[in-house]
Design a protein around this motif. Sequence first.
Motif, short mmCIF file in Angstrom:
data_model
loop_
_atom_site.label_atom_id
_atom_site.label_comp_id
_atom_site.label_asym_id
_atom_site.label_seq_id
_atom_site.Cartn_x
_atom_site.Cartn_y
_atom_site.Cartn_z
N UNK A 42 87.04 37.51 134.28
CA UNK A 42 87.06 38.87 133.74
C UNK A 42 88.48 39.20 133.29
N UNK A 43 88.64 39.53 131.99
CA UNK A 43 89.95 39.84 131.43
C UNK A 43 89.85 41.10 130.58
N UNK A 44 90.92 41.86 130.56
CA UNK A 44 90.98 43.07 129.73
C UNK A 44 91.21 42.74 128.25
N UNK A 45 91.69 41.58 127.97
CA UNK A 45 91.92 41.11 126.61
C UNK A 45 91.71 39.60 126.59
N UNK A 46 92.02 38.97 125.47
CA UNK A 46 91.91 37.52 125.40
C UNK A 46 93.05 36.91 126.21
N UNK A 47 92.74 36.00 127.12
CA UNK A 47 93.76 35.49 128.04
C UNK A 47 94.62 34.37 127.46
N UNK A 48 95.83 34.29 127.99
CA UNK A 48 96.67 33.12 127.75
C UNK A 48 96.27 32.08 128.80
N UNK A 49 96.76 30.87 128.64
CA UNK A 49 96.47 29.84 129.65
C UNK A 49 97.06 30.22 131.00
N UNK A 50 98.19 30.87 131.00
CA UNK A 50 98.78 31.34 132.24
C UNK A 50 97.85 32.36 132.92
N UNK A 125 87.56 31.79 122.54
CA UNK A 125 87.51 30.76 123.57
C UNK A 125 88.93 30.43 124.02
N UNK A 126 89.02 29.77 125.15
CA UNK A 126 90.31 29.26 125.60
C UNK A 126 90.17 27.79 125.96
N UNK A 127 91.24 27.05 125.76
CA UNK A 127 91.35 25.67 126.20
C UNK A 127 92.74 25.51 126.75
N UNK A 128 92.80 25.12 128.00
CA UNK A 128 94.10 24.99 128.67
C UNK A 128 94.20 23.59 129.26
N UNK A 129 95.38 23.01 129.17
CA UNK A 129 95.60 21.65 129.65
C UNK A 129 95.97 21.59 131.11
N UNK A 130 97.09 20.96 131.40
CA UNK A 130 97.55 20.67 132.75
C UNK A 130 97.59 21.92 133.62
N UNK A 131 97.29 21.82 134.87
CA UNK A 131 97.01 20.57 135.58
C UNK A 131 95.59 20.05 135.38
N UNK A 132 94.66 20.89 134.93
CA UNK A 132 93.30 20.45 134.67
C UNK A 132 92.90 20.92 133.27
N UNK A 133 92.00 20.19 132.65
CA UNK A 133 91.50 20.61 131.36
C UNK A 133 90.46 21.71 131.59
N UNK A 134 90.82 22.93 131.20
CA UNK A 134 89.93 24.07 131.41
C UNK A 134 89.57 24.66 130.05
N UNK A 135 88.31 25.02 129.89
CA UNK A 135 87.90 25.69 128.67
C UNK A 135 86.85 26.74 129.01
N UNK A 136 86.77 27.75 128.17
CA UNK A 136 85.80 28.81 128.38
C UNK A 136 85.57 29.56 127.09
N UNK A 137 84.55 30.41 127.10
CA UNK A 137 84.20 31.18 125.92
C UNK A 137 83.76 32.57 126.35
N UNK A 138 84.01 33.55 125.47
CA UNK A 138 83.57 34.90 125.80
C UNK A 138 82.04 34.90 125.87
#
Length: 148
Positions: A42-50, A125-138
Amino acid sequence: MKFTTLAVAALAGLNFSPAAASFFIYWSQDPVSGTGAYLYYFFRGHPSCNDVINARAYTESDDVSRIQGVVCDGAGCSNGKFEEVKRLEMNTDFGHYTIYKDRGFGLFDTRDRNLGSCRPTREHSFTCGAPFSMSGITMFYCDSSVNP
């Protein structure tokens, strides 16, 4: 009833709005455990990988009446067609709410009060790398007084 200029100014100063917040619900799959469990953010806006790495991910469950998590009913829960989700019940740090398709994707609390509206979306959508490959979509965008 007649409003005075002072009363109108006082109400304007309160900045009162029943839909004071909006948020996105993101759908993902667990990249770590190997189970492929569905995760919800749950995010108030589109998230950064952080933001994603530091956010709480809620897991899917069969019953969230006594535990935190998310229950998703309908074909849209697994096929990515979120307009086919029949019910999304969320017991989270910020409250216990349910989105019902048959009620126009309204967002309701446990007392059946309508707190806003949601719409299915796949707009970001988001795609984040290290430490794990994480992805998601609204999954949903909600206009509501609920503030995650």
